[in-house]
Design a protein around this motif. Structure first.
Motif, short mmCIF file in Angstrom:
data_model
loop_
_atom_site.label_atom_id
_atom_site.label_comp_id
_atom_site.label_asym_id
_atom_site.label_seq_id
_atom_site.Cartn_x
_atom_site.Cartn_y
_atom_site.Cartn_z
N GLY A 164 0.85 -1.19 0.00
CA GLY A 164 0.00 0.00 0.00
C GLY A 164 0.88 1.23 0.00
N HIS A 165 0.39 2.29 0.60
CA HIS A 165 1.16 3.54 0.68
C HIS A 165 1.48 3.86 2.14
CE1 HIS A 165 0.56 4.69 -3.52
NE2 HIS A 165 -0.69 4.30 -3.40
N SER A 166 2.70 4.35 2.38
CA SER A 166 3.01 4.84 3.72
C SER A 166 3.16 6.36 3.71
CB SER A 166 4.27 4.19 4.26
OG SER A 166 5.34 4.36 3.36
N LYS A 167 3.23 6.95 2.49
CA LYS A 167 3.28 8.41 2.37
C LYS A 167 1.97 8.92 1.76
CE LYS A 167 7.85 9.32 3.17
NZ LYS A 167 8.37 8.03 3.52
N SER A 168 1.76 10.23 1.83
CA SER A 168 0.48 10.79 1.38
C SER A 168 0.22 10.51 -0.10
CB SER A 168 0.47 12.30 1.63
OG SER A 168 1.40 12.96 0.81
N ILE A 169 -1.03 10.17 -0.40
CA ILE A 169 -1.42 9.87 -1.79
C ILE A 169 -1.79 11.18 -2.48
CG2 ILE A 169 -3.04 8.58 -3.24
CD1 ILE A 169 -3.35 6.59 -0.94
N GLN A 170 -1.26 11.37 -3.70
CA GLN A 170 -1.45 12.64 -4.41
C GLN A 170 -2.48 12.55 -5.53
OE1 GLN A 170 0.12 15.45 -3.46
NE2 GLN A 170 1.13 14.37 -1.81
N CYS A 171 -2.60 11.37 -6.14
CA CYS A 171 -3.50 11.29 -7.30
C CYS A 171 -4.10 9.89 -7.42
CB CYS A 171 -2.76 11.66 -8.58
SG CYS A 171 -1.28 10.70 -8.86
N THR A 224 -20.57 5.18 -6.92
CA THR A 224 -19.43 4.93 -6.03
C THR A 224 -18.32 5.94 -6.30
OG1 THR A 224 -19.96 2.59 -6.16
CG2 THR A 224 -17.89 3.18 -5.11
N LEU A 225 -18.02 6.73 -5.27
CA LEU A 225 -16.96 7.74 -5.36
C LEU A 225 -15.76 7.29 -4.52
CD1 LEU A 225 -16.15 10.71 -6.19
CD2 LEU A 225 -17.15 11.43 -4.02
N VAL A 226 -14.57 7.50 -5.06
CA VAL A 226 -13.34 7.16 -4.33
C VAL A 226 -12.66 8.46 -3.92
CG1 VAL A 226 -11.19 5.85 -4.41
CG2 VAL A 226 -13.09 5.18 -5.87
N THR A 227 -12.26 8.54 -2.66
CA THR A 227 -11.53 9.73 -2.20
C THR A 227 -10.19 9.28 -1.62
OG1 THR A 227 -12.42 9.61 0.05
CG2 THR A 227 -13.66 10.90 -1.55
N THR A 228 -9.21 10.17 -1.71
CA THR A 228 -7.93 9.89 -1.05
C THR A 228 -7.35 11.19 -0.53
OG1 THR A 228 -5.83 8.76 -1.24
CG2 THR A 228 -6.49 10.10 -3.10
N SER A 229 -6.35 11.02 0.36
CA SER A 229 -5.89 12.18 1.08
C SER A 229 -4.48 11.95 1.60
CB SER A 229 -6.89 12.44 2.21
OG SER A 229 -6.27 12.63 3.42
N HIS A 230 -4.01 12.88 2.41
CA HIS A 230 -2.63 12.78 2.93
C HIS A 230 -2.51 11.79 4.07
CE1 HIS A 230 -1.19 16.13 0.45
NE2 HIS A 230 -2.44 16.51 0.53
N ASP A 231 -3.59 11.11 4.43
CA ASP A 231 -3.49 10.06 5.46
C ASP A 231 -3.12 8.70 4.85
OD1 ASP A 231 -5.81 9.34 4.21
OD2 ASP A 231 -7.11 9.53 5.96
N ALA A 232 -2.75 8.69 3.57
CA ALA A 232 -2.27 7.47 2.86
C ALA A 232 -3.34 6.39 2.74
CB ALA A 232 -1.01 6.90 3.53
N SER A 233 -4.60 6.74 2.97
CA SER A 233 -5.67 5.74 2.84
C SER A 233 -6.60 6.11 1.69
CB SER A 233 -6.47 5.63 4.14
OG SER A 233 -7.19 6.82 4.36
N ILE A 234 -7.32 5.10 1.21
CA ILE A 234 -8.29 5.29 0.13
C ILE A 234 -9.66 4.87 0.66
CG2 ILE A 234 -9.01 4.41 -2.14
CD1 ILE A 234 -6.04 4.05 -2.80
#
Length: 603
Positions: A318-325, A586-596
């Motif tokens: 997964g991601h451990s840093k903030s997701i940008q796109c 269904t909408l997908v959001t992501t943010s700087h908390d590295a989660s989707i």
């Protein structure tokens, strides 16, 4: 219009090289928990796709531990604040909040009756504290060290004993309650990173940066023996975790291995080799029921297999840093979510199951700023490393890379093999992965660009508050007209059928233009009270979503500016970085908390 959360794909633990990561286990054996940024992430150990995220800390959280009763979790942050909160309710109601020390909290330990908590770290006037969880009143003092403490543990049977591990190369042994300093353990020659009592209280073990581990008597604190002779590992040891029956333990080391030890014989039974890269260093571990977990520097969580030590049963990525796109693409009848993060890492997720992996090969080396999927089943990404990458979705490996002359800020694709990259100071048109035309020396600063789905028009947003329209003629771009907005353009997107162009600008306004009607304004949408950062069209072409720094997501109906859905706190305490739609509902959001997160929307 109604809305409800559908699923959470959690981030990985946030790792720092040379610093151990404390992973907490649920006393009932169902969950484990760790921290990333301001979040505490709780995951089911049998099915890690089931996750819950606690986001009430205002600062970076460093450690979280379950109470032995299983009803509370204590989490500590970099300011020395401890929050004790309920695990049984979905709301995670706060029980108490204390500031026992004035710096980063490194470790937390509970007594077996879930009444007392020991906290250690890097304080200014003291390095640790022991207090009652319900009143905060002190039940002893942690003294005897001259540098900050890395680890603490409390014997889980009476009479209580407490042990500490410090950067001053010593351990400490305390009796209580009230806990009083008894003596110093001076067997290590380097920083002591971890100390843990066995579940039955008979022994405790310390592990240090010198690669050594020592076993002590749990009641008297006397040295029993060393584990593995002079050297337990060839690198520093960062974490240890006992088996539930107190006969074995696992240790995680910077030498990229996890070892399973027979404590009675003081020998290693199994060595799990985790890889050869620096990112394969092991900085945390957990023994929970039958599961053995090792945490790599990359943040990956490895489920170890005693029968096959060279290959984990499963690895959670997964991601451990903030997701940008973000972007979404259907292949083989399933929807996949593609996400790119701050460190250049790209992951793909099965939107139904949460199963995920990353592409093989060498990818971006810096922040991934934008991604789209082209008609050739290729993921097109642009990054701060000054490159565009075309990655085959079928082959799942990085392939073609196009070097740009300046940093690309956005990328868009259309039919006919066309790509448009907006770089600092220039607009670049590519055809079949080759640069065919460049607009330079512009009298405005381009910020974002998008191609009409048919490939006939390019719209480029400027920091001067205008949208510049270009017609794509063969391999060139010809300026046609200019659309005025209220402020600098942040993001723009054509609807999937090419009928509308939606724009968000610095003045917190979203505007939709009708393409066929010579780009006349169809509607204007007000709602955000901070800078909007992301925009995505629904597949039905009648709705679009915007997300902003005010932590709000709005879903707008094109024909009616008052008909909207407002999602507050989609990612609590973090602003939205990107949005995408899996289907009309269904909408997908992501943010700087590295989660989707996925949300179900009903109109």
């Amino acid at each position: 219009m109604a809305l409800e959360p559908k699923s959470i794909f959690a981030g990985l633990p946030q790792m720092t090289r040379g610093t151990s990561k404390v992973i907490g286990g649920d006393p009932k054996g169902n969950n484990f928990l760790y921290t990333n940024g301001k979040c505490v992430i709780i995951r089911n150990i049998d099915n890690p796709a089931i996750a819950d995220i606690y986001t009430e800390h205002a600062h970076t959280v460093t450690v979280a531990k379950y109470a032995p009763s299983g009803y509370y979790i204590a989490s500590g942050d970099v300011t020395g604040k401890i929050r004790i909160w309920d695990t049984t309710q979905k709301e995670h109601i706060l029980k108490n909040e204390y500031t026992p020390i004035s710096g980063t909290i490194k470790d937390i330990a509970w007594t077996e009756d879930s009444k007392r908590i020991a906290v250690v770290g890097d304080g200014r006037e003291k390095f640790g504290a022991v207090f009652l969880f319900d009143t905060g009143s002190s039940v002893g003092e942690i003294s005897g060290h001259c540098k900050y403490l890395n680890s603490v543990d409390i014997k889980q049977t009476r009479p209580y004993r407490l042990a500490t591990a410090s950067d001053d190369t010593c351990g400490g042994f305390f009796e209580g309650p009230p806990f009083k300093f008894k003596f110093t353990l001076r067997d290590h020659s380097q920083f002591v990173n971890c100390v843990r009592f066995s579940p039955d209280g008979g022994r405790f073990v310390t592990a240090g940066a010198d690669g050594q581990m020592f076993i002590y008597d749990g009641k008297t604190g006397e040295l029993v023996s060393s584990l593995g002779g002079d050297k337990a590992h060839n690198g520093g040891i960062y974490a240890i975790s006992w088996s539930p029956d107190s006969t074995q333990l696992i240790s995680a080391s910077g030498d990229k291995t996890v070892k399973l030890w027979d404590v009675g014989a003081a020998t290693a039974v199994t060595t799990f080799k985790m890889g050869t890269e620096v990112s394969d260093q092991q900085l945390g571990c957990l023994w929970q029921k039958d599961h053995l977990l090792g945490i790599s520097l990359s943040g990956y969580i490895n489920y170890l297999d005693k029968n096959n030590p060279d290959r984990p049963i499963r690895t959670i990525k997964g991601h451990s840093k903030s997701i940008q796109c973000l972007t979404v693409h259907k292949s083989d009848g399933r929807s996949y979510i593609y996400s790119g993060s701050h460190d250049g890492h790209i992951n793909y997720w099965d939107s139904e199951t949460g199963e995920n992996d990353c592409f093989s090969g060498k990818g971006h080396t810096n922040l991934v700023s934008k991604m789209v999927v082209g008609e050739e089943e290729e993921l097109v990404t642009c990054s701060m490393d000054d490159t565009l990458r075309y990655t085959s979705i079928g082959k799942k490996e990085y392939s073609d890379v196009v070097k740009m002359e300046s940093q690309p800020q956005s990328v868009s694709v259309a039919s006919g093999g066309l790509s448009l990259a907006v770089c600092i100071g220039r607009v670049v048109l590519l055809k079949n992965k080759k640069v065919v035309f460049t607009l330079e020396n512009l009298d405005y600063e381009p910020t974002v660009g998008v191609l009409h789905p048919g490939g006939s028009t390019a719209a480029v947003g400027g920091s001067d508050g205008n949208i510049y329209l270009y017609s794509v003629q063969g391999n060139t771009l010809k300026a046609t007209e200019k659309l005025a907005l209220t402020g600098p353009v942040i993001e723009l997107a054509y609807s999937n059928d090419g009928a509308y162009l939606a724009v968000i600008d610095e003045k917190k306004l979203a505007t939709v233009f009708t393409v066929a009607d010579n780009y006349s304004v169809k509607n204007m949408f007000y709602g955000h009270h901070a800078r909007p950062v992301s925009l995505a069209w629904s597949p039905d072409n009648e709705h679009f979503a915007t997300g902003g720094m005010d932590m709000l997501v709005f879903v707008w109906a094109v024909g009616d500016a008052d008909n909207r859905i407002r999602l507050p706190d989609t990612h609590r305490l973090h602003h939205i970085s990107s949005l995408a739609w899996i289907n009309e509902n269904t909408l997908v959001t992501t943010s700087h908390d590295a989660s989707i997160k996925q949300w179900t929307i009903k109109y």
